[in-house]
Design a protein around this motif. Structure first.
Motif, PDB file in Angstrom:
ATOM      1  N   SER A   1      35.154  45.651  44.561  1.00  0.00           N
ATOM      2  CA  SER A   1      34.991  46.182  43.193  1.00  0.00           C
ATOM      3  C   SER A   1      34.706  45.127  42.132  1.00  0.00           C
ATOM      4  O   SER A   1      33.780  45.252  41.335  1.00  0.00           O
ATOM      5  CB  SER A   1      36.231  46.966  42.775  1.00  0.00           C
TER       6      SER A   1
ATOM      7  N   GLU B   1      52.314  44.534  41.522  1.00  0.00           N
ATOM      8  CA  GLU B   1      52.603  43.231  42.151  1.00  0.00           C
ATOM      9  C   GLU B   1      53.994  43.247  42.793  1.00  0.00           C
ATOM     10  O   GLU B   1      54.739  42.265  42.737  1.00  0.00           O
ATOM     11  CB  GLU B   1      52.480  42.083  41.129  1.00  0.00           C
TER      12      GLU B   1
ATOM     13  N   ASN C   1      34.501  52.918  31.959  1.00  0.00           N
ATOM     14  CA  ASN C   1      34.200  51.845  32.904  1.00  0.00           C
ATOM     15  C   ASN C   1      34.761  52.112  34.288  1.00  0.00           C
ATOM     16  O   ASN C   1      34.522  51.368  35.225  1.00  0.00           O
ATOM     17  CB  ASN C   1      34.784  50.524  32.404  1.00  0.00           C
ATOM     18  N   PHE C   2      35.536  53.149  34.370  1.00  0.00           N
ATOM     19  CA  PHE C   2      36.164  53.482  35.646  1.00  0.00           C
ATOM     20  C   PHE C   2      35.241  54.425  36.400  1.00  0.00           C
ATOM     21  O   PHE C   2      34.778  55.417  35.860  1.00  0.00           O
ATOM     22  CB  PHE C   2      37.505  54.170  35.374  1.00  0.00           C
TER      23      PHE C   2
ATOM     24  N   GLN D   1      30.996  44.366  39.939  1.00  0.00           N
ATOM     25  CA  GLN D   1      30.859  44.340  38.481  1.00  0.00           C
ATOM     26  C   GLN D   1      30.346  42.977  38.005  1.00  0.00           C
ATOM     27  O   GLN D   1      29.514  42.885  37.112  1.00  0.00           O
ATOM     28  CB  GLN D   1      32.232  44.602  37.843  1.00  0.00           C
TER      29      GLN D   1
ATOM     30  N   ARG E   1      36.737  57.209  42.706  1.00  0.00           N
ATOM     31  CA  ARG E   1      38.181  57.294  42.956  1.00  0.00           C
ATOM     32  C   ARG E   1      38.740  58.669  42.569  1.00  0.00           C
ATOM     33  O   ARG E   1      39.884  58.755  42.135  1.00  0.00           O
ATOM     34  CB  ARG E   1      38.948  56.222  42.163  1.00  0.00           C
TER      35      ARG E   1
ATOM     36  N   THR F   1      45.340  48.428  40.267  1.00  0.00           N
ATOM     37  CA  THR F   1      45.878  48.568  38.912  1.00  0.00           C
ATOM     38  C   THR F   1      45.049  49.565  38.111  1.00  0.00           C
ATOM     39  O   THR F   1      45.594  50.434  37.428  1.00  0.00           O
ATOM     40  CB  THR F   1      45.897  47.192  38.210  1.00  0.00           C
TER      41      THR F   1
ATOM     42  N   GLY G   1      40.988  47.334  42.990  1.00  0.00           N
ATOM     43  CA  GLY G   1      41.130  48.383  41.976  1.00  0.00           C
ATOM     44  C   GLY G   1      42.441  49.149  41.974  1.00  0.00           C
ATOM     45  O   GLY G   1      42.488  50.271  41.495  1.00  0.00           O
TER      46      GLY G   1
END
Ligand SMILES: Nc1ncnc2c1ncn2[C@@H]1O[C@H](COP(=O)(O)OP(=O)(O)OP(=O)(O)O)[C@@H](O)[C@H]1O
Ligand SMILES: [Mg+2]
Length: 377
Positions: A259, A161, A17-18, A263, A21, A49, A47
């Motif tokens: 991103s 974070e 699913n990536f 989706q 990048r 994480t 994107g």
């Protein structure tokens, strides 16, 4: 069995699913391998994480261990230490005995309390006694370095974070402590990622704050349009449906290649599509995306002053700079030029608008549509 979802959102994207990048992943991997501290910043849901987790998956080896933790829920310094210690122990120890030995050898001053699950797997809960032991807290910060030395490997600690530490009580003192300990470490490096852009900037770009020039700063950009178009077409195809490259391109463009929205919108179009996606289904899906987000946008905008709303309307109308010019201040009723700069600061702080160079824009592409339809039709 559940069918694999053709599009993912709401959790980080991984495995097949990536997409794309490639350069960013290689850059991160090189930093990890060479012990370069990294700061990764982008607006929400672009994107970060997913990218770091991708790099983490690809890096693990016996001489390089990568630890990942998310400190979004940490309210203060103590919670940070507890979570940091747990993540480091769990993700570097290869067996339960090792976990226990590290806790005893390196965290002794904090009287670690361990409760073991089944006594075999790493299902352990760890509590440290930090009360009144400010110096011993540094043992937690040194934990990865100690483990790296014992295992004769390098360790990278990724903290997601990270902007959260800006909210801690005595944040600057805490930042000083982190930086003071971290900069002496030889075998450990850090990858700090975060999304509240202004806070992240404040932490890393203010020359009087401890993290100034801490490492290599990466500003994550958008995934290119061709990648998104290819990705969407292929997903449709694989699930027995079809979409034209033109319509797939429009999906990505409609949401500025944001991103998560790409989706989400692709998913909504896919749901409506029987065989081949049509223009009408695309329009319907886009409207649905606006509706779904409407409650959130109402909440984000309900407390705004009329000056702030006027300012948003000006930006929405395409006045992306020079809002302190007399004509614009009059046309949009923005008050004085001092007022304009105050409003701008407040809206940037709320992350409703963003700034690139001198240009202002509404950060969220769906919010932009919503504002145009609901607030300023
Ligand atoms: N490389 C990618 N390929 C495909 N989809 C992606 C990719 N990166 C991100 N996405 C999409 O964007 C969404 C958000 O990704 P992610 O959670 O990694 O972003 P983030 O920047 O960490 O967000 P936050 O600011 O909320 O922490 C994912 O759920 C996925 O839908
Ligand atoms: Mg994230």
């Amino acid at each position: 069995m559940q069918a694999a979802r053709p599009f993912v959102f709401g959790t980080s994207a991984s495995g097949e699913n990536f997409t794309d990048r490639v350069e960013e992943t290689a850059h991160l991997l090189a930093n990890f391998r060479h012990g370069v501290n990294t700061i990764l910043i982008s607006p929400r849901r672009w994107g970060k994480t997913s990218l770091v987790q991708r790099a983490v998956e690809q890096t693990q080896s016996s001489d390089l261990l990568v630890v990942y933790l998310d400190i979004f829920s940490c309210r203060d310094e103590e919670e940070f230490y507890q979570q940091f210690a747990r993540a480091v122990l769990k993700q570097t120890a290869s067996r339960l005995e090792e976990y226990i030995a590290y806790a005893k050898d390196f965290l002794a001053r904090l009287s670690p309390k361990l409760s073991l699950g089944d006594g075999v797997s790493m299902d352990v809960s760890l509590a440290l006694d930090l009360k009144g032991k400010p110096l011993a807290a540094e043992d937690v910060l040194n934990l990865p370095e100690q483990i790296a030395r014992r295992k004769a490997c390098r360790i990278v600690v990724c903290i997601d974070e990270f902007q959260q530490i800006g909210e801690f009580r005595d944040s600057v003192a805490f930042q000083k402590r982190l930086r003071g300990v971290w900069q002496l470490q030889q075998s450990t490096s850090y990858c700090l990622l975060g999304s509240r852009k202004h806070l992240m900037h404040e932490l890393f770009e203010k020359s009087d704050l401890p993290f100034y020039k801490f490492g290599d700063t990466l500003h994550l950009g958008r995934i290119p349009i061709q990648d998104w178009a290819g990705y969407i077409c292929q997903r449709f195809q694989r699930t027995g449906k079809a979409i034209s490259p033109e319509l797939a391109t429009r999906i990505a463009e409609a949401v500025d290649r944001h991103s998560s929205y790409v989706q989400q919108l692709a998913w909504l179009v896919w749901v409506h599509t029987q065989e081949t996606a049509t223009e009408a289904q695309y329009e319907q899906a886009l409207q649905q995306l606006v509706e779904q987000n409407s409650p959130l946008f109402e909440k984000q905008t309900e407390g705004l002053s009329s000056y702030q709303l006027n300012f948003l309307r000006a930006v929405l109308d395409g006045h992306t700079e020079g809002l302190a010019k007399r004509e614009l201040m009059e046309e949009y009723r923005l008050g004085s030029s001092a007022n304009v700069s105050r409003i701008k600061g407040a809206l940037l702080g709320k992350e409703l608008i963003d700034q690139q160079g001198d240009q202002l824009f509404i950060s969220d592409p769906i919010l932009r549509l919503w504002l145009g339809q609901r607030l300023f039709p």
